[in-house]
Scaffold this motif. Structure first.
Motif, PDB file in Angstrom:
ATOM      1  N   UNK A 113      -6.337  17.562  16.516  1.00  0.00           N
ATOM      2  CA  UNK A 113      -6.230  18.249  17.796  1.00  0.00           C
ATOM      3  C   UNK A 113      -5.487  17.388  18.807  1.00  0.00           C
ATOM      4  N   UNK A 114      -5.109  18.019  19.882  1.00  0.00           N
ATOM      5  CA  UNK A 114      -4.473  17.300  20.983  1.00  0.00           C
ATOM      6  C   UNK A 114      -5.426  16.228  21.521  1.00  0.00           C
ATOM      7  N   UNK A 115      -6.699  16.560  21.615  1.00  0.00           N
ATOM      8  CA  UNK A 115      -7.691  15.596  22.096  1.00  0.00           C
ATOM      9  C   UNK A 115      -7.764  14.378  21.183  1.00  0.00           C
ATOM     10  N   UNK A 116      -7.656  14.598  19.869  1.00  0.00           N
ATOM     11  CA  UNK A 116      -7.645  13.470  18.927  1.00  0.00           C
ATOM     12  C   UNK A 116      -6.458  12.560  19.195  1.00  0.00           C
ATOM     13  N   UNK A 117      -5.290  13.157  19.399  1.00  0.00           N
ATOM     14  CA  UNK A 117      -4.086  12.364  19.680  1.00  0.00           C
ATOM     15  C   UNK A 117      -4.282  11.528  20.942  1.00  0.00           C
ATOM     16  N   UNK A 118      -4.767  12.170  21.978  1.00  0.00           N
ATOM     17  CA  UNK A 118      -4.955  11.495  23.267  1.00  0.00           C
ATOM     18  C   UNK A 118      -5.968  10.356  23.139  1.00  0.00           C
ATOM     19  N   UNK A 119      -7.066  10.589  22.456  1.00  0.00           N
ATOM     20  CA  UNK A 119      -8.091   9.548  22.296  1.00  0.00           C
ATOM     21  C   UNK A 119      -7.550   8.343  21.539  1.00  0.00           C
ATOM     22  N   UNK A 120      -6.757   8.583  20.496  1.00  0.00           N
ATOM     23  CA  UNK A 120      -6.172   7.478  19.736  1.00  0.00           C
ATOM     24  C   UNK A 120      -5.262   6.650  20.637  1.00  0.00           C
ATOM     25  N   UNK A 121      -4.427   7.306  21.409  1.00  0.00           N
ATOM     26  CA  UNK A 121      -3.506   6.588  22.294  1.00  0.00           C
ATOM     27  C   UNK A 121      -4.282   5.804  23.351  1.00  0.00           C
ATOM     28  N   UNK A 122      -5.255   6.432  23.973  1.00  0.00           N
ATOM     29  CA  UNK A 122      -6.044   5.752  25.016  1.00  0.00           C
ATOM     30  C   UNK A 122      -6.763   4.529  24.454  1.00  0.00           C
ATOM     31  N   UNK A 123      -7.388   4.680  23.298  1.00  0.00           N
ATOM     32  CA  UNK A 123      -8.098   3.544  22.695  1.00  0.00           C
ATOM     33  C   UNK A 123      -7.135   2.451  22.273  1.00  0.00           C
ATOM     34  N   UNK A 124      -5.977   2.826  21.790  1.00  0.00           N
ATOM     35  CA  UNK A 124      -4.968   1.834  21.396  1.00  0.00           C
ATOM     36  C   UNK A 124      -4.511   1.041  22.623  1.00  0.00           C
ATOM     37  N   UNK A 125      -4.315   1.742  23.731  1.00  0.00           N
ATOM     38  CA  UNK A 125      -3.928   1.056  24.966  1.00  0.00           C
ATOM     39  C   UNK A 125      -5.004   0.057  25.381  1.00  0.00           C
ATOM     40  N   UNK A 126      -6.259   0.492  25.357  1.00  0.00           N
ATOM     41  CA  UNK A 126      -7.349  -0.373  25.790  1.00  0.00           C
ATOM     42  C   UNK A 126      -7.546  -1.559  24.846  1.00  0.00           C
ATOM     43  N   UNK A 127      -7.308  -1.357  23.558  1.00  0.00           N
ATOM     44  CA  UNK A 127      -7.510  -2.426  22.573  1.00  0.00           C
ATOM     45  C   UNK A 127      -6.345  -3.409  22.497  1.00  0.00           C
ATOM     46  N   UNK A 128      -5.115  -2.906  22.600  1.00  0.00           N
ATOM     47  CA  UNK A 128      -3.957  -3.751  22.294  1.00  0.00           C
ATOM     48  C   UNK A 128      -3.271  -4.369  23.510  1.00  0.00           C
ATOM     49  N   UNK A 129      -3.339  -3.721  24.656  1.00  0.00           N
ATOM     50  CA  UNK A 129      -2.630  -4.268  25.819  1.00  0.00           C
ATOM     51  C   UNK A 129      -3.229  -5.594  26.304  1.00  0.00           C
ATOM     52  N   UNK A 130      -4.559  -5.717  26.446  1.00  0.00           N
ATOM     53  CA  UNK A 130      -5.091  -6.995  26.972  1.00  0.00           C
ATOM     54  C   UNK A 130      -4.696  -8.232  26.169  1.00  0.00           C
ATOM     55  N   UNK A 131      -4.838  -8.239  24.819  1.00  0.00           N
ATOM     56  CA  UNK A 131      -4.456  -9.467  24.116  1.00  0.00           C
ATOM     57  C   UNK A 131      -2.958  -9.774  24.207  1.00  0.00           C
ATOM     58  N   UNK A 132      -2.144  -8.737  24.315  1.00  0.00           N
ATOM     59  CA  UNK A 132      -0.704  -8.978  24.456  1.00  0.00           C
ATOM     60  C   UNK A 132      -0.420  -9.653  25.787  1.00  0.00           C
ATOM     61  N   UNK A 133      -1.020  -9.151  26.862  1.00  0.00           N
ATOM     62  CA  UNK A 133      -0.816  -9.773  28.175  1.00  0.00           C
ATOM     63  C   UNK A 133      -1.355 -11.200  28.171  1.00  0.00           C
ATOM     64  N   UNK A 134      -2.545 -11.390  27.614  1.00  0.00           N
ATOM     65  CA  UNK A 134      -3.169 -12.715  27.612  1.00  0.00           C
ATOM     66  C   UNK A 134      -2.361 -13.729  26.810  1.00  0.00           C
ATOM     67  N   UNK A 135      -1.624 -13.257  25.826  1.00  0.00           N
ATOM     68  CA  UNK A 135      -0.790 -14.143  25.008  1.00  0.00           C
ATOM     69  C   UNK A 135       0.226 -14.904  25.862  1.00  0.00           C
ATOM     70  N   UNK A 136       0.655 -14.301  26.961  1.00  0.00           N
ATOM     71  CA  UNK A 136       1.664 -14.932  27.811  1.00  0.00           C
ATOM     72  C   UNK A 136       1.081 -15.906  28.826  1.00  0.00           C
ATOM     73  N   UNK A 137      -0.227 -16.025  28.871  1.00  0.00           N
ATOM     74  CA  UNK A 137      -0.911 -17.005  29.712  1.00  0.00           C
ATOM     75  C   UNK A 137      -0.355 -17.018  31.144  1.00  0.00           C
ATOM     76  N   UNK A 138      -0.326 -15.855  31.745  1.00  0.00           N
ATOM     77  CA  UNK A 138       0.155 -15.732  33.117  1.00  0.00           C
ATOM     78  C   UNK A 138      -0.880 -16.318  34.068  1.00  0.00           C
TER      79      UNK A 138
END
Length: 133
Positions: free
Chosen positions: A86-111
């Motif tokens: 469903x559309x809701x499934x697609x949206x949930x996957x994207x939202x969870x991926x954003x929440x899971x993957x963005x923080x460690x990527x930003x933290x990798x740059x040690x800003x």
């Protein structure tokens, strides 16, 4: 703070039709416009990548320190997105991926001057507001 989401996807995945159209980048920019997370990162650009795996697309992550911008490809599972979900499934996957993957990527740059935890809290609040989480 600027935050943008675009997609680079095959049509049959319905990411551009069913996910990115549901996400108002303008509304999120308004939400984040007056937020100050620090001066080391002013823009985050996310590309939702959902392509046939036979093409061997690889994740790209690029930090532009001059413009204080971070560009991130979020790799989505093509076979899952072309399945009968469903559309809701697609949206949930994207939202969870954003929440899971963005923080460690930003933290990798040690800003030194960027509060990634506060940014992610605000992003999570926004995603809950639009009912993605």
């Amino acid at each position: 703070m600027r935050f943008n989401i675009v997609s680079d996807t095959n049509y049959e995945t319905k990411v551009s039709d069913h996910v990115t159209t549901q996400f108002s980048a303008r509304e999120l920019e308004d939400w984040l416009h007056f937020k100050n997370y620090g001066n080391d990162l002013l823009t985050i650009g996310v590309v939702l990548m959902c392509r046939n795996p036979e093409h061997n697309f690889k994740q790209r992550i690029r930090m532009d320190r001059k413009d204080k911008a971070l560009y991130i490809d979020l790799m989505l599972d093509y076979n899952y997105f072309v399945s009968d979900i469903t559309q809701e499934d697609r949206i949930k996957v994207v939202a969870n991926k954003m929440m899971d993957e963005i923080p460690p990527i930003i933290k990798k740059y040690k800003l030194k001057d960027f509060d990634v935890d506060l940014f992610m809290q605000d992003l999570k609040k926004y995603l809950k507001k639009i009912k993605w989480l």
